[in-house]
Design a protein around this motif. Sequence first.
Motif, short mmCIF file in Angstrom:
data_model
loop_
_atom_site.label_atom_id
_atom_site.label_comp_id
_atom_site.label_asym_id
_atom_site.label_seq_id
_atom_site.Cartn_x
_atom_site.Cartn_y
_atom_site.Cartn_z
N VAL A 1 7.64 9.60 9.34
CA VAL A 1 6.27 9.28 8.96
C VAL A 1 5.67 10.44 8.15
N ILE B 1 4.36 -5.87 8.80
CA ILE B 1 3.87 -4.71 9.56
C ILE B 1 4.24 -4.89 11.04
N LEU B 2 4.01 -6.08 11.56
CA LEU B 2 4.29 -6.35 12.98
C LEU B 2 5.80 -6.30 13.28
N ILE C 1 -1.53 2.91 8.22
CA ILE C 1 -0.27 2.36 8.74
C ILE C 1 0.59 3.49 9.31
N LEU C 2 0.69 4.59 8.55
CA LEU C 2 1.52 5.72 8.99
C LEU C 2 0.95 6.38 10.25
N GLU D 1 2.43 -9.82 4.52
CA GLU D 1 2.21 -8.42 4.87
C GLU D 1 1.98 -8.23 6.37
N ALA D 2 1.17 -9.07 6.98
CA ALA D 2 0.87 -8.89 8.41
C ALA D 2 2.14 -8.97 9.24
N ASP E 1 6.63 -2.73 13.58
CA ASP E 1 6.08 -2.20 14.84
C ASP E 1 6.94 -2.62 16.03
N GLN F 1 4.37 10.28 4.29
CA GLN F 1 3.00 10.67 3.93
C GLN F 1 3.05 11.75 2.84
N LEU G 1 -6.20 -3.69 10.03
CA LEU G 1 -5.80 -3.62 8.61
C LEU G 1 -6.23 -4.88 7.84
N TYR H 1 -2.89 3.03 18.32
CA TYR H 1 -2.06 2.58 17.19
C TYR H 1 -2.26 1.08 16.95
N LEU I 1 3.98 10.15 -0.48
CA LEU I 1 2.88 9.41 -1.11
C LEU I 1 1.86 10.38 -1.71
N SER J 1 -4.65 -6.92 5.98
CA SER J 1 -3.77 -8.09 6.07
C SER J 1 -3.78 -8.69 7.48
N MET J 2 -4.41 -8.00 8.44
CA MET J 2 -4.49 -8.54 9.81
C MET J 2 -5.93 -9.03 10.05
N LEU K 1 -2.68 -14.28 14.99
CA LEU K 1 -2.82 -14.51 13.55
C LEU K 1 -2.38 -15.94 13.19
N SER L 1 0.82 -1.22 0.00
CA SER L 1 0.00 0.00 0.00
C SER L 1 0.85 1.27 0.00
N MET L 2 2.18 1.12 0.17
CA MET L 2 3.08 2.28 0.16
C MET L 2 3.87 2.28 -1.15
N HIS M 1 -3.58 -0.79 13.47
CA HIS M 1 -2.83 -1.81 12.71
C HIS M 1 -3.55 -3.16 12.74
N GLU N 1 -5.15 2.55 3.29
CA GLU N 1 -4.27 1.67 4.05
C GLU N 1 -2.94 2.33 4.40
N ALA N 2 -2.33 3.01 3.42
CA ALA N 2 -1.02 3.62 3.67
C ALA N 2 -1.10 4.62 4.81
N THR N 3 -2.08 5.50 4.76
CA THR N 3 -2.21 6.52 5.80
C THR N 3 -2.52 5.88 7.15
N GLN O 1 -0.35 -10.29 18.88
CA GLN O 1 -1.07 -10.20 17.61
C GLN O 1 -0.52 -11.24 16.62
#
Lengths: 292, 292
Positions: free
Chosen positions: A152, A112-113, B112-113, A108-109, A116, A156, B87, B80, A159, B89-90, B159, A89-90, B84, B108-110, B155
Amino acid sequence: MSDINQFIEEAAALVNKELDWLIPAEGQPPRKLRDAMRWSLFAGGKRFRPALMLAAGRAFGAADAKVMRTAAAVEMIHTYSLIHDDLPSMDDDDLRRGRETCHRKYGEATAILAGDALQALAFQTIAEDEQLASDTRIRMISGLGQAAACMVVGQQLDLLAEGQSVDEELVESIHQNKTGALIAFSAEAGAIIAGASDEATASIRQYGKRLGLLFQIVDDILDETEETVSLGKTAGKDAAAEKATFTRIYGIEESWRIARRIAEETTGSIEFLGTDGKILRSMIELVSVRRS
Amino acid sequence: MSDINQFIEEAAALVNKELDWLIPAEGQPPRKLRDAMRWSLFAGGKRFRPALMLAAGRAFGAADAKVMRTAAAVEMIHTYSLIHDDLPSMDDDDLRRGRETCHRKYGEATAILAGDALQALAFQTIAEDEQLASDTRIRMISGLGQAAACMVVGQQLDLLAEGQSVDEELVESIHQNKTGALIAFSAEAGAIIAGASDEATASIRQYGKRLGLLFQIVDDILDETEETVSLGKTAGKDAAAEKATFTRIYGIEESWRIARRIAEETTGSIEFLGTDGKILRSMIELVSVRRS
């Protein structure tokens, strides 16, 4: 250049040791998360920011051990931002540092994790660094938090700017936030840990800001002039996506001219260091002539 | 229950004021990022964790002002993680706290950011909280960093467990990490800020751990027994996704029995507080009888 290459290798070895200790290969489950974090952390990154922090620390006489924990935290923040920036998505990138991006490899999940978790660990790492006085740790966390927020914001803006008409001011703002803030912090942090004066610290921060801008201009040029194989990431991608880049505004030749001017200004920011600034000066050269 | 409801409202008002000041509606661009952060931050959350921190702080005599900055940071971390976790993918959720999830509203991008920025700001906020001594700030950042890392682990385990056979131990581990760690930290943080003894702080942490477990069991039960409109998030989703839940292992009736037992144990952890523990005791009841 051989001295500086040796220094970069030394700094990379030091920070790799820290990172390997902070996020070991074996440990509590879930294994997949740990693997994903290490996949991106140990992808052969140049460790430019930790090297910069170490160089600034040494220039003012800090012991390496006092710098390296924070340097590892900076690399965690840098790596997390790469993982997230590469997401579908980025910037939707398949290749990073010459191999599959984190989400291509682990999904993807988990990517992201992993990002994080790296961000959380970065701040925790500094908070628990017993080599530094409490007040220093707090300055580090405050500065790193600010830089991470800037990154961040930069992403943004980047993008939002895709395919839009952009001006010089916006391109500079994107770059100052997206890459400049963390590079400036890295330089500044080394000086603070060493106990440099406020005036000297401010000069080092200025040096870092300029170096970050130089780094990004060269990055934009390389994206257009180098091949994917030498870059380790997909070449020509920024132009294709109509990203806000220096080369899009100025063209390649003028971008090189600007890069040279900024390199001179960056050198000016550390003139006061004399021979103590040798490695910091070499880093300017390193950024200017790199091919990836 | 009227006292506790009044207290919850008071705590929510205090933390909302902090959050509004820390992330104001107007400010530097990019507007979209700021809007997305505020969209999820001000979605009418119950502010359970800040209330818990405030209650623990007051039980040991801390001034509210000393607690609220860290409480706001905890709410940023909580928000936060919701952004996430929702999302595609989660957990791929469209509805949160009764309205569109962040990525449904801002992309989605925003989303995540916005989550990334909230995490960075949480740590920066504590580092810059001049109401607290440096050493206290560091304990807060270390504890919050640890909790934030646990949430990611939880998380990831959650998953990985989807559609798999799960046992009691795994379900408890998921919940302890995913929701328990931040709730336990919230309770503990209030006691630390108030300068409670190590022994008392450990008891409050134990209380928080148990309360977090209770919270999650009730959550699992509500997911199966309540309607989407009263929950403010999609009901029945966990069962449909074959998530690792208490109700899946024990059924609803036995889950209620376990909840009652844990509620009693949680009360036991703060018996030593006597009348000073009144609000903390009411919070156990609040968690037990909630409908959303």
